[in-house]
Scaffold this active site. Structure first.
Site, PDB file in Angstrom:
ATOM      1  N   SER A 253      92.830  35.512  78.363  1.00  0.00           N
ATOM      2  CA  SER A 253      93.737  35.537  79.514  1.00  0.00           C
ATOM      3  C   SER A 253      94.408  36.894  79.625  1.00  0.00           C
ATOM      4  CB  SER A 253      94.780  34.425  79.394  1.00  0.00           C
ATOM      5  OG  SER A 253      96.005  34.954  78.933  1.00  0.00           O
ATOM      6  N   LYS A 254      94.656  37.264  80.878  1.00  0.00           N
ATOM      7  CA  LYS A 254      95.291  38.547  81.179  1.00  0.00           C
ATOM      8  C   LYS A 254      96.613  38.710  80.448  1.00  0.00           C
ATOM      9  CE  LYS A 254      94.934  38.409  85.906  1.00  0.00           C
ATOM     10  NZ  LYS A 254      94.847  38.844  87.275  1.00  0.00           N
ATOM     11  N   ARG A 255      97.341  37.592  80.362  1.00  0.00           N
ATOM     12  CA  ARG A 255      98.664  37.674  79.798  1.00  0.00           C
ATOM     13  C   ARG A 255      98.638  37.823  78.276  1.00  0.00           C
ATOM     14  NH1 ARG A 255      99.216  35.450  84.329  1.00  0.00           N
ATOM     15  NH2 ARG A 255      98.002  33.640  83.742  1.00  0.00           N
ATOM     16  N   ARG A 256      97.637  37.221  77.643  1.00  0.00           N
ATOM     17  CA  ARG A 256      97.633  37.139  76.193  1.00  0.00           C
ATOM     18  C   ARG A 256      96.723  38.188  75.551  1.00  0.00           C
ATOM     19  NH1 ARG A 256      96.591  31.359  75.757  1.00  0.00           N
ATOM     20  NH2 ARG A 256      94.535  32.050  76.379  1.00  0.00           N
TER      21      ARG A 256
END
Ligand code: GLU
Length: 484
Positions: A253-256
């Site tokens: 994921s982009k966030r992680r």
């Protein structure tokens, strides 16, 4: 009901079709940074097309005006070029093809394969609250509504029969039609849903193989129903490539996770290394070798060999690959590739000395894992004073009592010895011996004093390039600092 024609398509041998030349498409939606998963999908399409001597279309799926931005399209095109994945046709932009989707929708309506629906979400939810199967209940199917404001167009899914999705990677899952709701193909604001746009384009562009992320698998039955209803002939063969996961087994994921291709590029990953690593995400070249050339990949790539289980995107392994690819560059290639990174060194513009860098470059090349690590390895040459890494400075070998004696003795010996790496090596070893220290221990404080760091290119070659007086001056300052 007669079975759909594609139920009889054989699963085996379908990645090398006899009839039409292979034609694939890479169809990204420009809604954000270009993700390594997108790059892997592009690569698999490209390898498959090149393996079969076919062609690849680039199609930008930019129908979602709210989420699409020109900058993301530019990023995709740049990234593909950087990876060396060329396309034969396009880029097409779906935003310029809306008339085709509207025509297809009209045809489906005219043929009775689609109907208008004015149900509000609330009304539908209220009616279907007690029904166990989710989705639309067909309320407007036979109401004969004409197009109008607030009306969406729904596909009339057959009540009986089933559709088999032929997927080279996943076998042939069967979908019973009664489990597929009458899905919207044109929203009430007249924009098409992306499945319709994809089918219309795949038909118009003569796509023979759809290679895409596994998140699209559930849409495929709808796509096949539309394909049949639009009279598209033999549908393409599908290959849904496995999802990428991180170390914890979670979808990237982009966030992680670090997923932006751009970020790897900026940190000094080589496109060759990236491409090779991406190819291994779900596929393995035969023979167990993992570092393989592009030509070898093209020759060996078969969709049937792609795995269906999630692929672990291992940043450490990628880093290791990159180091290996960097070491394999010629000296000239390495110097050339380092260029843009050296422009961002911490030294004053103008203080960079190409000749000095050229001498050390082959030694640096052996020791960096990314090109982004190059400037820090050589900055001691171009800064008036080394930037001291406090962690390195605080090590016992630097702070301990022997360090002062080593630095003092080295400074004295360095005043008159020959200024070659070999002589510096000899002199430092001798100084160490006098203090019962091996070469490694003796050279450590010298390295930290002169370069500011505890890792870098071989010390004596570094000193040779730096020169006698700057070296001795740095030893003096280090001694001063130790006194303080
Ligand atoms: N535009 C879709 C995406 O970026 C791909 C659709 C397709 O390949 O059929 O995920």
């Amino acid at each position: 009901m007669t079975p759909s024609r594609w139920e009889t398509v054989p699963v085996e041998g379908d990645s090398a079709p006899a009839s039409a030349p292979v034609r694939v498409r890479f169809a990204p939606s420009p809604t954000g940074i270009f993700h390594v998963g997108g790059a892997r999908t592009a690569l698999f399409n490209w390898l498959f097309a090149r393996h079969h001597g076919g062609s690849m279309v680039l199609r930008i799926e930019d129908t979602d005006a709210e989420r699409n931005q020109e900058q993301w399209t530019v990023g995709i095109v740049d990234a593909l070029r950087w990876l060396g994945l060329d396309w034969d046709d396009g880029p097409y932009h779906q935003s310029e093809r809306s008339h085709l989707y509207a025509e297809a929708a009209e045809k489906l309506f005219a043929d009775g394969r689609a109907y208008y629906c004015d149900c509000s979400r609330e009304a539908r939810d209220e009616r279907t609250r007690h029904i166990p199967t989710p989705g639309y209940d067909g309320y407007c199917r036979d109401r004969g509504l004409t197009p109008g404001e607030g009306r969406a167009l729904r596909f009339r899914t057959p009540d009986e029969g089933s559709t088999t999705v032929i997927d080279v990677i996943r076998g042939a899952p069967v979908f019973e039609h009664h489990t597929v709701e009458d899905f919207v193909i044109l929203r009430s604001n007249e924009t098409p849903i992306f499945i319709l746009a994809v089918v219309v384009d795949d038909m118009a562009m003569g796509i023979t193989h759809v290679i895409r992320g596994e998140e699209h698998l559930p849409n495929t039955v709808k796509a096949l129903l539309l394909w049949g209803a639009l009279g598209g002939g033999d549908p393409p063969v599908f290959a849904h490539v496995p999802v990428l996961v991180n170390q914890a087994g979670k979808k990237l994921s982009k966030r992680r996770d670090k997923v932006a291709l751009e970020q790897y590029r900026e940190q000094g990953y080589l496109p060759e290394a990236m491409r090779n690593y991406l190819a291994l995400l779900g596929w393995a070249p035969p023979g167990g070798r993992e570092v393989v050339s592009l030509d070898e990949m093209v020759a060996a790539f078969r969709l049937e060999d792609v795995n269906s289980s999630p692929a672990f995107f291992d940043e450490r392994k990628l880093l290791h690959f990159n180091a290996e690819y960097i070491r394999a560059l010629s000296a000239t290639e390495f110097v050339g590739a380092s260029g843009t990174f050296l422009e961002h060194g911490s030294w004053a513009p103008g203080d960079f000395d190409f000749a000095a860098f050229d001498v050390l470059a082959p030694l640096v090349q052996e020791r960096v894992r990314t090109l982004g690590e190059v400037p820090a390895m050589v900055e001691f040459l171009f800064l008036p004073e080394p930037r001291i890494d406090e962690k390195a400075w605080d090590k016992r070998v630097v702070r301990g009592p022997a360090a002062k004696q080593i630095l003092t003795a080295a400074r004295e010996e360095f005043a008159s010895c020959a200024w070659t790496a070999a002589a510096l090596h000899q002199v430092t070893a001798a100084v160490g011996e006098r203090h019962q220290l091996g070469l490694a221990k003796a050279q450590f404080p010298v390295r930290v004093a002169v370069t500011g760091r505890d890792v870098g290119p071989p010390l004596f070659e570094s000193l040779e390039v730096l020169g006698r007086e700057p070296t001795r001056e740095r030893l003096r300052r280090a001694l001063e600092r130790l006194e303080a």
